[in-house]
Write an enzyme that holds these catalytic residues in place. Structure first.
Site, PDB file in Angstrom:
ATOM      1  N   GLU A  33       5.856  -7.072  -8.188  1.00 23.14           N
ATOM      2  CA  GLU A  33       4.990  -6.851  -7.285  1.00 23.14           C
ATOM      3  C   GLU A  33       3.637  -6.337  -7.616  1.00 23.14           C
ATOM      4  O   GLU A  33       3.790  -4.694  -8.206  1.00 23.14           O
ATOM      5  CB  GLU A  33       5.614  -6.647  -6.309  1.00 23.14           C
ATOM      6  CG  GLU A  33       4.629  -6.436  -4.905  1.00 23.14           C
ATOM      7  CD  GLU A  33       5.478  -5.492  -4.023  1.00 23.14           C
ATOM      8  OE1 GLU A  33       4.708  -5.019  -3.012  1.00 23.14           O
ATOM      9  OE2 GLU A  33       6.550  -6.004  -3.418  1.00 23.14           O
TER      10      GLU A  33
ATOM     11  N   THR B 240       1.657  -4.444   0.017  1.00 30.11           N
ATOM     12  CA  THR B 240       0.942  -4.407   0.666  1.00 30.11           C
ATOM     13  C   THR B 240      -0.473  -5.608   1.271  1.00 30.11           C
ATOM     14  O   THR B 240      -1.016  -4.718   1.158  1.00 30.11           O
ATOM     15  CB  THR B 240       0.134  -3.233   0.801  1.00 30.11           C
ATOM     16  OG1 THR B 240       1.675  -2.291   0.095  1.00 30.11           O
ATOM     17  CG2 THR B 240       0.497  -2.190   1.332  1.00 30.11           C
TER      18      THR B 240
ATOM     19  N   LYS C 209      12.839  -7.613   3.742  1.00 30.94           N
ATOM     20  CA  LYS C 209      12.089  -6.314   3.344  1.00 30.94           C
ATOM     21  C   LYS C 209      12.800  -5.062   3.974  1.00 30.94           C
ATOM     22  O   LYS C 209      12.238  -4.852   5.072  1.00 30.94           O
ATOM     23  CB  LYS C 209      10.740  -6.172   2.819  1.00 30.94           C
ATOM     24  CG  LYS C 209      10.241  -4.955   2.339  1.00 30.94           C
ATOM     25  CD  LYS C 209       9.044  -4.624   1.702  1.00 30.94           C
ATOM     26  CE  LYS C 209       8.747  -3.015   1.313  1.00 30.94           C
ATOM     27  NZ  LYS C 209       6.521  -3.625   0.990  1.00 30.94           N
TER      28      LYS C 209
END
Length: 203
Positions: free
Chosen positions: A46, A76, A136
């Protein structure tokens, strides 16, 4: 344009319970670490997109991943602009530190699976109600392994990715507590971390 037939989150995490997060690193270093991760059997990478420069890094890592058949996610993703950067870079999925229904829907509409951050049972229920399967848990280091044990009671079907405060020294404890995947970010500034994390794949 959106990724054509992007892999599902299930498929993305099917091969290994570790994800490398390459946050705030220069382009060349990010590609280097991503390549090392793939070489070690850590399939999932990521790259957070907190700036236009970071989006360029994501695009470079996506390109390197495409050459090896490895999906790369955008992290993000908290705004429409960041989602646009993720789509433009060719990300295979998006990740956020929290749960924002608007961002989640926009990501799904763009054809990208979304992994939202949660820290409470209420957030878990809200995300699941939107059709999001994988979640998450953030910040996992603060929540602690016991959070995952507790969540297995009401939500035994939910696969969680432990993120935030994870490194090679505590990753196994989170996996043992019920996390399906551990995501490691700032700890990767230590070049030995990826190799130590790869050892988890051997057990």
């Amino acid at each position: 344009m959106a990724t054509v037939n992007p892999p599902t989150i299930d498929r993305i995490f099917a091969e290994a319970p570790v994800m490398a997060i390459l946050r705030g690193m220069p382009l060349d270093r990010s590609v280097e670490l991503a390549t090392l991760a793939w070489d070690l059997g850590i399939e999932c990478v990521e790259v957070p997109v907190q700036s236009r420069t970071a989006a360029e890094v994501l695009a470079a890592v996506v390109k390197a991943g495409a050459e090896r058949g490895r999906p790369v996610g955008a992290g993000t993703v908290t705004t429409p602009q960041r989602l646009a950067w993720a789509v433009s870079a060719g990300a295979a999925f998006t990740v956020a530190p929290g749960f924002d229904a608007g961002v989640a829907r926009a990501s799904l509409d763009a054809g990208l699976p979304h992994l939202p951050g949660v820290a409470t049972a209420t957030e878990v229920q809200a995300a699941r109600a939107l059709g999001l399967d994988w979640l998450k848990a953030f910040p996992a280091g603060v929540l602690g392994p016991d959070w995952f044990r507790a969540m297995r009671g009401p939500f035994p079907e939910v696969p969680f990715v432990a993120t935030g405060g994870i490194d090679a020294s505590n990753a196994a404890a989170f996996l043992a507590a019920g996390a399906k995947v551990v995501a490691v970010g700032s700890a990767l500034e230590d070049p030995d971390q990826l190799r130590r994390l790869a050892d988890l794949l051997k057990h």
